[in-house]
Design a protein around this motif. Sequence first.
Motif, PDB file in Angstrom:
ATOM      1  N   LEU A  43       0.817  -1.216   0.000  1.00  0.00           N
ATOM      2  CA  LEU A  43       0.000   0.000   0.000  1.00  0.00           C
ATOM      3  C   LEU A  43       0.848   1.262   0.000  1.00  0.00           C
ATOM      4  O   LEU A  43       0.307   2.365   0.038  1.00  0.00           O
ATOM      5  CB  LEU A  43      -0.935   0.012   1.222  1.00  0.00           C
ATOM      6  N   ASN A  44       2.170   1.128  -0.031  1.00  0.00           N
ATOM      7  CA  ASN A  44       3.044   2.305   0.033  1.00  0.00           C
ATOM      8  C   ASN A  44       3.442   2.767  -1.364  1.00  0.00           C
ATOM      9  O   ASN A  44       3.496   1.979  -2.293  1.00  0.00           O
ATOM     10  CB  ASN A  44       4.289   2.010   0.867  1.00  0.00           C
ATOM     11  N   GLY A  45       3.669   4.070  -1.490  1.00  0.00           N
ATOM     12  CA  GLY A  45       4.164   4.622  -2.738  1.00  0.00           C
ATOM     13  C   GLY A  45       3.190   5.574  -3.403  1.00  0.00           C
ATOM     14  O   GLY A  45       2.118   5.880  -2.876  1.00  0.00           O
ATOM     15  N   GLU A  46       3.577   6.028  -4.572  1.00  0.00           N
ATOM     16  CA  GLU A  46       2.782   6.991  -5.329  1.00  0.00           C
ATOM     17  C   GLU A  46       1.360   6.483  -5.543  1.00  0.00           C
ATOM     18  O   GLU A  46       1.146   5.307  -5.837  1.00  0.00           O
ATOM     19  CB  GLU A  46       3.443   7.248  -6.684  1.00  0.00           C
ATOM     20  N   SER A  47       0.398   7.375  -5.332  1.00  0.00           N
ATOM     21  CA  SER A  47      -1.037   7.089  -5.466  1.00  0.00           C
ATOM     22  C   SER A  47      -1.547   6.140  -4.385  1.00  0.00           C
ATOM     23  O   SER A  47      -2.665   5.662  -4.464  1.00  0.00           O
ATOM     24  CB  SER A  47      -1.393   6.538  -6.841  1.00  0.00           C
ATOM     25  N   LYS A  48      -0.694   5.865  -3.409  1.00  0.00           N
ATOM     26  CA  LYS A  48      -1.085   4.970  -2.326  1.00  0.00           C
ATOM     27  C   LYS A  48      -0.900   5.697  -0.999  1.00  0.00           C
ATOM     28  O   LYS A  48      -1.521   6.718  -0.777  1.00  0.00           O
ATOM     29  CB  LYS A  48      -0.284   3.673  -2.383  1.00  0.00           C
ATOM     30  N   VAL A  49      -0.054   5.159  -0.121  1.00  0.00           N
ATOM     31  CA  VAL A  49       0.108   5.688   1.237  1.00  0.00           C
ATOM     32  C   VAL A  49       1.553   6.100   1.486  1.00  0.00           C
ATOM     33  O   VAL A  49       2.486   5.410   1.077  1.00  0.00           O
ATOM     34  CB  VAL A  49      -0.310   4.621   2.283  1.00  0.00           C
ATOM     35  N   ARG A  50       1.708   7.203   2.189  1.00  0.00           N
ATOM     36  CA  ARG A  50       3.019   7.654   2.675  1.00  0.00           C
ATOM     37  C   ARG A  50       2.893   7.890   4.168  1.00  0.00           C
ATOM     38  O   ARG A  50       1.943   8.539   4.627  1.00  0.00           O
ATOM     39  CB  ARG A  50       3.434   8.951   1.977  1.00  0.00           C
ATOM     40  N   ILE A  51       3.840   7.357   4.943  1.00  0.00           N
ATOM     41  CA  ILE A  51       3.858   7.537   6.389  1.00  0.00           C
ATOM     42  C   ILE A  51       5.092   8.345   6.753  1.00  0.00           C
ATOM     43  O   ILE A  51       6.203   7.987   6.366  1.00  0.00           O
ATOM     44  CB  ILE A  51       3.846   6.181   7.123  1.00  0.00           C
ATOM     45  N   ASN A  52       4.888   9.428   7.505  1.00  0.00           N
ATOM     46  CA  ASN A  52       5.987  10.309   7.880  1.00  0.00           C
ATOM     47  C   ASN A  52       6.027  10.572   9.375  1.00  0.00           C
ATOM     48  O   ASN A  52       5.003  10.557  10.050  1.00  0.00           O
ATOM     49  CB  ASN A  52       5.852  11.673   7.193  1.00  0.00           C
ATOM     50  N   ARG A  53       7.242  10.883   9.832  1.00  0.00           N
ATOM     51  CA  ARG A  53       7.459  11.374  11.191  1.00  0.00           C
ATOM     52  C   ARG A  53       7.010  12.831  11.227  1.00  0.00           C
ATOM     53  O   ARG A  53       7.168  13.548  10.241  1.00  0.00           O
ATOM     54  CB  ARG A  53       8.930  11.315  11.553  1.00  0.00           C
TER      55      ARG A  53
END
Length: 102
Positions: A43-53
């Motif tokens: 689910l990570n990446g472009e057009s999906k999900v990004r999780i950040n601090r």
Amino acid sequence: MNYYKHHIFFCLNQREDGEACCSDKGAENMFMYMKSKIKSFDLNGESKVRINRAGCFDRCGEGPLLVIYPEATWYRFIDEQDIDEIIESHIQQGKIVKRLLA
């Protein structure tokens, strides 16, 4: 169009004055857990999900907290089961997890 469908920020602030902060409540472990789960579901990446601090959300007594954009949905979480529920319900099904709203 947004680059990410969902952009998730975890408060990982560490306060030095001894006051409550998300880092003292296991936020780092849950951040790493969610990153791992999101990757395992591809689910990570472009057009999906990004999780950040993120730094302090200035809601220290309410934590640990994360916020998901573009919906600007704030969640309080305690353990891996809460993170799993956020992934399954909010990220995969588009349904707010009302019991975890902050």
